[in-house]
Design a protein around this motif. Structure first.
Motif, PDB file in Angstrom:
ATOM      1  N   TRP A   1       7.072   2.387  58.112  1.00 51.22           N
ATOM      2  CA  TRP A   1       6.790   3.765  58.485  1.00 51.22           C
ATOM      3  C   TRP A   1       5.719   3.788  59.566  1.00 51.22           C
ATOM      4  O   TRP A   1       4.721   3.072  59.475  1.00 51.22           O
ATOM      5  CB  TRP A   1       6.326   4.571  57.275  1.00 51.22           C
ATOM      6  CG  TRP A   1       7.413   4.762  56.265  1.00 51.22           C
ATOM      7  CD1 TRP A   1       7.603   4.058  55.119  1.00 51.22           C
ATOM      8  CD2 TRP A   1       8.474   5.712  56.335  1.00 51.22           C
ATOM      9  NE1 TRP A   1       8.710   4.496  54.445  1.00 51.22           N
ATOM     10  CE2 TRP A   1       9.276   5.522  55.178  1.00 51.22           C
ATOM     11  CE3 TRP A   1       8.844   6.701  57.245  1.00 51.22           C
ATOM     12  CZ2 TRP A   1      10.401   6.277  54.912  1.00 51.22           C
ATOM     13  CZ3 TRP A   1       9.964   7.460  56.977  1.00 51.22           C
ATOM     14  CH2 TRP A   1      10.731   7.248  55.837  1.00 51.22           C
ATOM     15  N   VAL A   2       5.944   4.615  60.595  1.00 50.89           N
ATOM     16  CA  VAL A   2       4.947   4.781  61.658  1.00 50.89           C
ATOM     17  C   VAL A   2       4.683   6.268  61.844  1.00 50.89           C
ATOM     18  O   VAL A   2       5.502   7.120  61.475  1.00 50.89           O
ATOM     19  CB  VAL A   2       5.430   4.158  62.989  1.00 50.89           C
ATOM     20  CG1 VAL A   2       5.582   2.659  62.860  1.00 50.89           C
ATOM     21  CG2 VAL A   2       6.741   4.796  63.451  1.00 50.89           C
ATOM     22  N   LYS A  34      -4.776  13.108  55.757  1.00 49.81           N
ATOM     23  CA  LYS A  34      -5.386  12.198  56.722  1.00 49.81           C
ATOM     24  C   LYS A  34      -5.543  10.803  56.138  1.00 49.81           C
ATOM     25  O   LYS A  34      -5.254   9.796  56.812  1.00 49.81           O
ATOM     26  CB  LYS A  34      -6.752  12.743  57.160  1.00 49.81           C
ATOM     27  CG  LYS A  34      -7.477  11.832  58.146  1.00 49.81           C
ATOM     28  CD  LYS A  34      -8.814  12.408  58.562  1.00 49.81           C
ATOM     29  CE  LYS A  34      -9.531  11.440  59.506  1.00 49.81           C
ATOM     30  NZ  LYS A  34     -10.836  11.971  59.963  1.00 49.81           N
ATOM     31  N   ASN A  35      -5.988  10.733  54.889  1.00 54.22           N
ATOM     32  CA  ASN A  35      -6.172   9.426  54.244  1.00 54.22           C
ATOM     33  C   ASN A  35      -4.859   8.658  54.138  1.00 54.22           C
ATOM     34  O   ASN A  35      -4.805   7.448  54.383  1.00 54.22           O
ATOM     35  CB  ASN A  35      -6.797   9.605  52.859  1.00 54.22           C
ATOM     36  CG  ASN A  35      -8.208  10.171  52.937  1.00 54.22           C
ATOM     37  OD1 ASN A  35      -8.893   9.982  53.948  1.00 54.22           O
ATOM     38  ND2 ASN A  35      -8.640  10.872  51.891  1.00 54.22           N
ATOM     39  N   LEU A  36      -3.772   9.379  53.778  1.00 56.33           N
ATOM     40  CA  LEU A  36      -2.462   8.722  53.670  1.00 56.33           C
ATOM     41  C   LEU A  36      -1.986   8.229  55.041  1.00 56.33           C
ATOM     42  O   LEU A  36      -1.437   7.127  55.160  1.00 56.33           O
ATOM     43  CB  LEU A  36      -1.435   9.693  53.080  1.00 56.33           C
ATOM     44  CG  LEU A  36      -1.578  10.024  51.591  1.00 56.33           C
ATOM     45  CD1 LEU A  36      -0.652  11.171  51.197  1.00 56.33           C
ATOM     46  CD2 LEU A  36      -1.278   8.787  50.734  1.00 56.33           C
ATOM     47  N   LEU A  37      -2.194   9.048  56.066  1.00 58.63           N
ATOM     48  CA  LEU A  37      -1.766   8.658  57.415  1.00 58.63           C
ATOM     49  C   LEU A  37      -2.520   7.423  57.896  1.00 58.63           C
ATOM     50  O   LEU A  37      -1.942   6.530  58.527  1.00 58.63           O
ATOM     51  CB  LEU A  37      -1.969   9.817  58.384  1.00 58.63           C
ATOM     52  CG  LEU A  37      -1.054  11.040  58.188  1.00 58.63           C
ATOM     53  CD1 LEU A  37      -1.492  12.181  59.086  1.00 58.63           C
ATOM     54  CD2 LEU A  37       0.402  10.688  58.450  1.00 58.63           C
ATOM     55  N   LEU A  38      -3.824   7.352  57.592  1.00 52.44           N
ATOM     56  CA  LEU A  38      -4.613   6.177  57.982  1.00 52.44           C
ATOM     57  C   LEU A  38      -4.146   4.929  57.246  1.00 52.44           C
ATOM     58  O   LEU A  38      -4.103   3.824  57.815  1.00 52.44           O
ATOM     59  CB  LEU A  38      -6.095   6.434  57.713  1.00 52.44           C
ATOM     60  CG  LEU A  38      -6.766   7.460  58.654  1.00 52.44           C
ATOM     61  CD1 LEU A  38      -8.173   7.793  58.173  1.00 52.44           C
ATOM     62  CD2 LEU A  38      -6.796   6.924  60.090  1.00 52.44           C
ATOM     63  N   ARG A  39      -3.771   5.078  55.975  1.00 50.11           N
ATOM     64  CA  ARG A  39      -3.275   3.926  55.200  1.00 50.11           C
ATOM     65  C   ARG A  39      -1.960   3.415  55.787  1.00 50.11           C
ATOM     66  O   ARG A  39      -1.734   2.212  55.898  1.00 50.11           O
ATOM     67  CB  ARG A  39      -3.106   4.316  53.727  1.00 50.11           C
ATOM     68  CG  ARG A  39      -4.431   4.505  52.996  1.00 50.11           C
ATOM     69  CD  ARG A  39      -4.216   5.022  51.592  1.00 50.11           C
ATOM     70  NE  ARG A  39      -3.459   4.068  50.784  1.00 50.11           N
ATOM     71  CZ  ARG A  39      -3.026   4.322  49.543  1.00 50.11           C
ATOM     72  NH1 ARG A  39      -3.284   5.501  48.978  1.00 50.11           N
ATOM     73  NH2 ARG A  39      -2.354   3.403  48.878  1.00 50.11           N
ATOM     74  N   ASP A  83      -0.824  -0.259  57.721  1.00 49.65           N
ATOM     75  CA  ASP A  83       0.191  -1.028  56.984  1.00 49.65           C
ATOM     76  C   ASP A  83      -0.187  -1.243  55.523  1.00 49.65           C
ATOM     77  O   ASP A  83       0.159  -2.269  54.914  1.00 49.65           O
ATOM     78  CB  ASP A  83       0.440  -2.386  57.660  1.00 49.65           C
ATOM     79  CG  ASP A  83       1.223  -2.245  58.950  1.00 49.65           C
ATOM     80  OD1 ASP A  83       2.013  -1.290  59.058  1.00 49.65           O
ATOM     81  OD2 ASP A  83       1.041  -3.087  59.838  1.00 49.65           O
ATOM     82  N   GLU A  84      -0.882  -0.277  54.916  1.00 48.91           N
ATOM     83  CA  GLU A  84      -1.204  -0.350  53.488  1.00 48.91           C
ATOM     84  C   GLU A  84      -0.113   0.347  52.695  1.00 48.91           C
ATOM     85  O   GLU A  84       0.602   1.212  53.203  1.00 48.91           O
ATOM     86  CB  GLU A  84      -2.561   0.302  53.225  1.00 48.91           C
ATOM     87  CG  GLU A  84      -3.729  -0.400  53.920  1.00 48.91           C
ATOM     88  CD  GLU A  84      -5.042   0.317  53.677  1.00 48.91           C
ATOM     89  OE1 GLU A  84      -5.123   1.103  52.716  1.00 48.91           O
ATOM     90  OE2 GLU A  84      -5.989   0.095  54.457  1.00 48.91           O
ATOM     91  N   ALA A  85       0.019  -0.029  51.426  1.00 47.14           N
ATOM     92  CA  ALA A  85       1.080   0.514  50.570  1.00 47.14           C
ATOM     93  C   ALA A  85       0.790   1.973  50.219  1.00 47.14           C
ATOM     94  O   ALA A  85      -0.351   2.346  49.948  1.00 47.14           O
ATOM     95  CB  ALA A  85       1.204  -0.317  49.293  1.00 47.14           C
ATOM     96  N   VAL A  86       1.854   2.783  50.237  1.00 48.62           N
ATOM     97  CA  VAL A  86       1.770   4.202  49.870  1.00 48.62           C
ATOM     98  C   VAL A  86       2.948   4.501  48.946  1.00 48.62           C
ATOM     99  O   VAL A  86       4.066   4.029  49.188  1.00 48.62           O
ATOM    100  CB  VAL A  86       1.824   5.103  51.126  1.00 48.62           C
ATOM    101  CG1 VAL A  86       1.822   6.573  50.735  1.00 48.62           C
ATOM    102  CG2 VAL A  86       0.673   4.797  52.058  1.00 48.62           C
ATOM    103  N   ASN A  87       2.701   5.272  47.855  1.00 53.52           N
ATOM    104  CA  ASN A  87       3.801   5.507  46.901  1.00 53.52           C
ATOM    105  C   ASN A  87       4.872   6.413  47.511  1.00 53.52           C
ATOM    106  O   ASN A  87       4.617   7.158  48.468  1.00 53.52           O
ATOM    107  CB  ASN A  87       3.274   6.060  45.570  1.00 53.52           C
ATOM    108  CG  ASN A  87       2.683   7.458  45.719  1.00 53.52           C
ATOM    109  OD1 ASN A  87       3.319   8.369  46.231  1.00 53.52           O
ATOM    110  ND2 ASN A  87       1.443   7.639  45.243  1.00 53.52           N
ATOM    111  N   GLN A  88       6.077   6.365  46.922  1.00 52.79           N
ATOM    112  CA  GLN A  88       7.250   7.030  47.488  1.00 52.79           C
ATOM    113  C   GLN A  88       7.100   8.542  47.526  1.00 52.79           C
ATOM    114  O   GLN A  88       7.567   9.201  48.456  1.00 52.79           O
ATOM    115  CB  GLN A  88       8.500   6.647  46.684  1.00 52.79           C
ATOM    116  CG  GLN A  88       9.807   7.107  47.301  1.00 52.79           C
ATOM    117  CD  GLN A  88      10.047   6.511  48.687  1.00 52.79           C
ATOM    118  OE1 GLN A  88       9.831   5.319  48.893  1.00 52.79           O
ATOM    119  NE2 GLN A  88      10.472   7.336  49.641  1.00 52.79           N
TER     120      GLN A  88
END
Length: 490
Positions: free
Chosen positions: A59-60, A133-138, A142-147
């Motif tokens: 995801w980008v 913002k925090n999710l977008l930075l993660r 390339d950090e994991a984010v839940n579905q």
């Protein structure tokens, strides 16, 4: 650079078993990834290396997502702009970009961060975390984010999925630390120097496709027209000159014993010309005989019994059928010592009709006629069976019909194996004595004739169900380039 990249890959594999990631290799050695991929494909083709595809999805951030990652989400910007004591709604609008204000209001209310009164905005909580913002930075790192969070960001079009493609590479069966370039041509210089003895020549690829040939393409109508033309010629017919689209009402209607009150002669059905609106070139003696047969009859006919008007016959029009040409040819034939003739024509005609999926204001008519002594309806039926069997239509039926200039007249039906039903394919008949005898043809001469459109068999052969896809401004040029060869009757 390509040669340098190739040397780097082969040199690396000399001391290592594998290049596990083509992107990392490109980065480490200072090459572009696309350049490395092209070199790997070339070496794989020469069997110097074995390459395996690597495909990764990630995801980008979209441009909007990148903005929010930098300055914060619209809802957090709106919340931050509301002081603890609240703010007038109008003042808040002035402090924010219109797009940020609109999105921020929706999301902040949804998050229960603010309360929007009619004229006033106040905080419902004293502190808020900018989760977006925090999710977008993660994701950016390339950090994991839940579905569930991925789905929420995707719905807001803040992220998109990007597919990364690369290769892992191992030595191939023909591997060597240095690839000797194969020669593609034997030149004069090679022969003069004598180095042709040491040259390795590139093998011929007999499966390679050549350059596409650019050239013209025949329209399906022209292909079917040529096949029908060949059938007529094989049956001994000669072509009539049909190069005049403009015809006088006399040759188009009156000479065919079609009365001047006939509905087909209305402007609702026929295109009449404004300039020149009338003709001045008609054979006067023949015109008088046609006028007499219309008004008073003759040759055992009562005629139509009306006042025939010359000005109506003089009107110019776009021909409604190629039978207008047939009437001219028969009149010319009558002026010479009689000899049997077989004529045919395939050309454009015009009707003032509403355009729909099966009708156009212009189309092509196929017409055939035979002029000889003593012809009968049996001769017409026999010729029709011969002609249509060559078109691939062996099962025919005939139905009595009416035409102003033929008697008897028959509609022609053929059984269509694909549709599993009888389909009308044409019209036919014997020209009336009221048409032939005023021309000056001998009394025992009979003319049998038939006609059909060119478009209908073409549409059936090529599986086209809308005539506008076959003829006119909406035709797809791809159809012209891709349509197959036409073979009638096979």
């Amino acid at each position: 650079m390509a040669d340098e990249a190739e040397d780097a890959i082969l040199a690396y594999l000399k001391d290592n078993d594998e290049i596990s990631n083509s992107a990392k290799f490109a980065q480490d050695f200072g090459f572009g990834h696309d350049e490395i991929l092209n070199v790997i494909r070339r070496l794989h083709g020469f069997r110097f290396v074995d390459a395996q595809d690597i495909r990764r999805e990630r995801w980008v951030l979209t441009e909007e997502g990148k903005t929010y990652a930098a300055v914060g989400s619209p809802e957090f910007q709106l919340f931050s702009a509301v002081p603890p004591e609240g703010i007038a709604r109008e003042e808040l609008q002035k402090k924010l970009d219109p797009a940020v204000y609109k999105i921020g209001c929706q999301q902040a209310i949804k998050n229960k961060w603010v309360e929007m009164a009619k004229t006033h905005v106040s905080r419902k909580v004293q502190h808020a975390d900018d989760k977006v913002k925090n999710l977008l930075l993660r994701i950016q790192n390339d950090e994991a984010v839940n579905q569930e969070d991925i789905d929420a960001l995707k719905r807001r079009k803040l992220i998109i999925q990007q597919v990364w493609k690369g290769n892992s590479v191992r030595k191939g069966p023909e591997y060597a630390p240095k690839r000797k370039r194969a020669a593609t041509d034997l030149t004069r210089e090679n022969l003069q120097r004598g180095d042709w003895k040491e040259l390795e020549f590139k093998e011929y690829n007999f499966s390679a496709k050549g350059q596409p040939v650019e050239g013209g393409h025949l329209h399906p109508l022209l292909k079917v027209r040529r096949q029908v033309q060949t059938i007529f010629l094989n049956m001994g017919f000669e072509e009539m000159p049909t190069n005049n689209y403009v015809e006088s009402s006399f040759w188009n209607f009156d000479a065919l014993f079609q009365p001047q009150q006939h509905p087909a002669r209305d402007s609702h059905d026929t295109f009449f010309l404004k300039v020149p609106s009338s003709t001045k070139m008609l054979p006067e003696d023949y015109v008088e005989r046609v006028k007499e047969i219309h008004e008073s009859g003759g040759y055992q006919s009562r005629g139509y019994g009306y006042d025939w008007k010359r000005e109506e016959a003089n009107k110019n029009l776009l021909r409604t059928h190629t039978t207008a040409v047939s009437s001219r040819m028969l009149y010319a034939l009558a002026k010479k010592p009689f000899a049997p003739k077989k004529y045919y024509s395939i050309d454009r005609v015009f009707r003032n009709e509403a355009v729909d999926r099966t009708h156009l204001a212009e189309f092509h008519q196929i017409e055939g006629l035979i002029c000889d002594r003593g012809l009968t309806l049996g001769d017409l039926i026999g010729v029709l069976h011969d002609f249509f069997s060559r078109l691939g239509m062996s099962k025919l039926r005939f139905k009595p019909a009416y035409n102003p200039y033929t008697e008897p007249s028959m509609e022609i039906f053929s059984y269509h194996e694909g549709f599993k039903k009888w389909v009308e394919v044409g019209n036919s008949g014997m020209f009336r004595p009221e048409m032939l005898l005023p021309m000056g043809l001998p009394e025992d001469v009979r003319v049998i004739a038939w006609g059909l459109s060119l478009e209908r068999p073409t549409m059936i052969l090529y599986g086209i169900d809308n005539i506008r896809d076959l003829f006119g401004p909406k035709v797809d040029l791809g159809l012209i380039k891709r349509n197959p060869i036409c073979r009638l009757g096979l």
